[in-house]
Design a protein around this motif. Sequence first.
Motif, PDB file in Angstrom:
ATOM      1  N   ASP A 187     -26.109 -65.474  -1.711  1.00  0.00           N
ATOM      2  CA  ASP A 187     -27.820 -65.683  -0.698  1.00  0.00           C
ATOM      3  C   ASP A 187     -28.664 -65.053  -0.708  1.00  0.00           C
ATOM      4  O   ASP A 187     -29.926 -64.945  -0.214  1.00  0.00           O
ATOM      5  CB  ASP A 187     -26.509 -65.526   0.695  1.00  0.00           C
ATOM      6  N   VAL A 188     -28.979 -63.624  -0.901  1.00  0.00           N
ATOM      7  CA  VAL A 188     -29.890 -63.399  -1.781  1.00  0.00           C
ATOM      8  C   VAL A 188     -29.891 -62.632  -2.272  1.00  0.00           C
ATOM      9  O   VAL A 188     -28.817 -61.765  -3.225  1.00  0.00           O
ATOM     10  CB  VAL A 188     -30.197 -61.903  -0.847  1.00  0.00           C
ATOM     11  N   ILE A 189     -30.772 -62.604  -3.950  1.00  0.00           N
ATOM     12  CA  ILE A 189     -30.946 -61.897  -5.266  1.00  0.00           C
ATOM     13  C   ILE A 189     -32.189 -60.719  -4.861  1.00  0.00           C
ATOM     14  O   ILE A 189     -33.236 -61.280  -4.130  1.00  0.00           O
ATOM     15  CB  ILE A 189     -31.522 -62.936  -6.221  1.00  0.00           C
ATOM     16  N   VAL A 190     -31.941 -59.929  -6.067  1.00  0.00           N
ATOM     17  CA  VAL A 190     -31.875 -58.766  -5.332  1.00  0.00           C
ATOM     18  C   VAL A 190     -32.912 -57.953  -6.465  1.00  0.00           C
ATOM     19  O   VAL A 190     -32.616 -57.886  -8.025  1.00  0.00           O
ATOM     20  CB  VAL A 190     -31.870 -57.679  -4.775  1.00  0.00           C
ATOM     21  N   VAL A 191     -34.314 -58.395  -6.959  1.00  0.00           N
ATOM     22  CA  VAL A 191     -34.392 -58.086  -7.733  1.00  0.00           C
ATOM     23  C   VAL A 191     -35.213 -56.408  -8.469  1.00  0.00           C
ATOM     24  O   VAL A 191     -36.090 -56.669  -7.756  1.00  0.00           O
ATOM     25  CB  VAL A 191     -35.595 -58.859  -8.745  1.00  0.00           C
ATOM     26  N   LEU A 192     -34.513 -55.511  -9.666  1.00  0.00           N
ATOM     27  CA  LEU A 192     -35.429 -54.155  -9.850  1.00  0.00           C
ATOM     28  C   LEU A 192     -35.526 -54.146 -11.327  1.00  0.00           C
ATOM     29  O   LEU A 192     -35.099 -54.516 -11.727  1.00  0.00           O
ATOM     30  CB  LEU A 192     -34.114 -53.151  -9.610  1.00  0.00           C
ATOM     31  N   VAL A 213     -27.608 -58.151  -7.248  1.00  0.00           N
ATOM     32  CA  VAL A 213     -28.778 -57.661  -8.428  1.00  0.00           C
ATOM     33  C   VAL A 213     -28.502 -57.411  -9.827  1.00  0.00           C
ATOM     34  O   VAL A 213     -28.335 -57.629 -10.512  1.00  0.00           O
ATOM     35  CB  VAL A 213     -28.598 -56.135  -7.299  1.00  0.00           C
ATOM     36  N   VAL A 214     -29.710 -57.720  -9.993  1.00  0.00           N
ATOM     37  CA  VAL A 214     -30.560 -58.566 -10.849  1.00  0.00           C
ATOM     38  C   VAL A 214     -31.498 -57.179 -11.449  1.00  0.00           C
ATOM     39  O   VAL A 214     -32.270 -56.493 -10.572  1.00  0.00           O
ATOM     40  CB  VAL A 214     -31.434 -59.809 -10.970  1.00  0.00           C
ATOM     41  N   ILE A 215     -30.755 -56.359 -12.609  1.00  0.00           N
ATOM     42  CA  ILE A 215     -31.704 -55.376 -12.760  1.00  0.00           C
ATOM     43  C   ILE A 215     -32.470 -55.097 -14.240  1.00  0.00           C
ATOM     44  O   ILE A 215     -32.077 -55.928 -15.213  1.00  0.00           O
ATOM     45  CB  ILE A 215     -30.827 -53.747 -13.031  1.00  0.00           C
ATOM     46  N   ASP A 216     -33.599 -55.082 -14.842  1.00  0.00           N
ATOM     47  CA  ASP A 216     -33.995 -55.643 -15.736  1.00  0.00           C
ATOM     48  C   ASP A 216     -34.319 -54.677 -16.755  1.00  0.00           C
ATOM     49  O   ASP A 216     -34.764 -53.174 -16.627  1.00  0.00           O
ATOM     50  CB  ASP A 216     -36.047 -55.140 -14.859  1.00  0.00           C
ATOM     51  N   THR A 217     -33.357 -54.971 -17.767  1.00  0.00           N
ATOM     52  CA  THR A 217     -33.138 -53.401 -18.484  1.00  0.00           C
ATOM     53  C   THR A 217     -33.541 -53.831 -19.644  1.00  0.00           C
ATOM     54  O   THR A 217     -33.819 -52.961 -20.771  1.00  0.00           O
ATOM     55  CB  THR A 217     -31.559 -54.153 -19.230  1.00  0.00           C
ATOM     56  N   SER A 218     -34.974 -54.486 -19.907  1.00  0.00           N
ATOM     57  CA  SER A 218     -35.741 -54.762 -21.025  1.00  0.00           C
ATOM     58  C   SER A 218     -36.508 -52.865 -21.645  1.00  0.00           C
ATOM     59  O   SER A 218     -36.618 -52.153 -20.376  1.00  0.00           O
ATOM     60  CB  SER A 218     -36.991 -54.976 -20.803  1.00  0.00           C
ATOM     61  N   GLY A 219     -37.174 -53.096 -22.655  1.00  0.00           N
ATOM     62  CA  GLY A 219     -37.630 -51.357 -23.521  1.00  0.00           C
ATOM     63  C   GLY A 219     -39.080 -51.408 -22.628  1.00  0.00           C
ATOM     64  O   GLY A 219     -39.331 -49.385 -22.353  1.00  0.00           O
ATOM     65  N   VAL A 247     -35.188 -64.153  -1.890  1.00  0.00           N
ATOM     66  CA  VAL A 247     -35.956 -62.984  -3.137  1.00  0.00           C
ATOM     67  C   VAL A 247     -36.262 -61.860  -2.350  1.00  0.00           C
ATOM     68  O   VAL A 247     -37.137 -61.992  -1.586  1.00  0.00           O
ATOM     69  CB  VAL A 247     -36.421 -63.565  -4.453  1.00  0.00           C
ATOM     70  N   VAL A 248     -35.773 -60.921  -2.570  1.00  0.00           N
ATOM     71  CA  VAL A 248     -36.502 -59.122  -2.941  1.00  0.00           C
ATOM     72  C   VAL A 248     -36.332 -58.507  -4.058  1.00  0.00           C
ATOM     73  O   VAL A 248     -35.845 -58.607  -5.078  1.00  0.00           O
ATOM     74  CB  VAL A 248     -35.712 -58.452  -1.831  1.00  0.00           C
ATOM     75  N   VAL A 249     -37.849 -58.250  -4.506  1.00  0.00           N
ATOM     76  CA  VAL A 249     -37.779 -57.851  -5.687  1.00  0.00           C
ATOM     77  C   VAL A 249     -38.173 -56.198  -5.374  1.00  0.00           C
ATOM     78  O   VAL A 249     -39.186 -55.868  -4.406  1.00  0.00           O
ATOM     79  CB  VAL A 249     -39.617 -58.261  -6.507  1.00  0.00           C
TER      80      VAL A 249
END
Length: 416
Positions: free
Chosen positions: A356-361, A276-282, A377-379
């Motif tokens: 196997d799966v990358i989930v991007v929030l 799970v890749v979590i966007d922590t940008s401003g 990839v699931v966004v």
Amino acid sequence: MTSDPAGTLDRNKLFTARLHAVRVRPYLATALFALHVVESRRVPTMAVDPHWRCYVSPTFVARTPVEELAGAWVHEVSHLLRDHHGRGDRVARERGLTGPGERLRMNIAADCEINDDVFGDGLARPEGVVEPGSLLLPEGQLMEDYLRQFRLGPRTQHLAWLDCGSGADGLAREWDLGPDGGHALSRQERDAVRFRVAEGITGRPGNVPRGWQRWAEQAFHPPQPWRELLGAAVRSAVSASGVGEDYTYGRPSRRSAGVPGVILPALRRRPPRVCVVIDTSGSVSDAELGSALLEVAAISRAVGGRRDLVTVLPCDAAAQVVRPLCRAEDIPLVGGGGTDLRAGFARALRDRPCPDVIVVLTDGQTPWPASRPSSRVVVGLFPRASRWDENDPDYVADSPPAWARVVTIGSAPTAR
């Protein structure tokens, strides 16, 4: 303007009433003029079907004043705009409601929802009109709420005649022309009418009752079970063909018998791994980061509760440390700078074994990888009314790529 009750429909009187309705409810003009009139002696007053036909009794038109006819126009088109036929069908399926009695209850409940917004301010209130107060019900609620609060009985006996048609409860009537009949609006045309009406209401909200404002907000942002959509997308990705499959020599392939002297590996299924890749940008708020942590816990349930198979990677313009999922609340979401999730994809794909799966929030204000990664990839997309860059006012962020399954998280959910 009068007409012989046994004669033909007095269309001049009927259309005069529609013009009066448009004058006092201008935000409904598009919908009122979209209705196609069908003369029918089988309807008690006026009724609609889901295809935007309005069935009208000549006798009813002859005996009803123009001001009250205008209210009937607004009443009937309100059933269609608020999708009472679709909602009625859904309620019938979910609650097991069958038979004409239950459909009558739906019609009464739908009338209670709309009638507190219809009359007054230029529209005459007919005697005996269905209102929540006449059934000792509170005002301002929806059809589904009212259905839970009353049953047919002494207070509803005088409403046995009520029939606003299949457009009010979803049950086809004998007078309906059906989807193949003349002058039926297509689904796209019906949606276009609703959009135009909602657009007019949101453009001048100060002149519109609160019930219509609420409807317009939902018409633009229809509520959907986005958490279920996100979970379904993850489950679909982890169960897809090829995911979690690997070769092993621990059990030779049955095809080895056809190749003497050669040992072929067998294909095995292993539990899929998710990063799970979590966007922590401003540009991502604290509330959205908190929501992201809740989604991480939900994602672990989507893979059978195996938290050892889920890793979390915070990322803004640079990828942080990949962390195993123990408890979602213990994951530090560091960042706050710019956004470039390509670094997150590159870091996730360097892991061994590869996910196997990358989930991007994310809020989507980021560049995306130029090519499709080896993982599915699931966004999960936090909605934005517009995408901007304070250093470049002409900047427009790229949409998520076509190879990603996208589910919008929050107030305006969609999925593709």
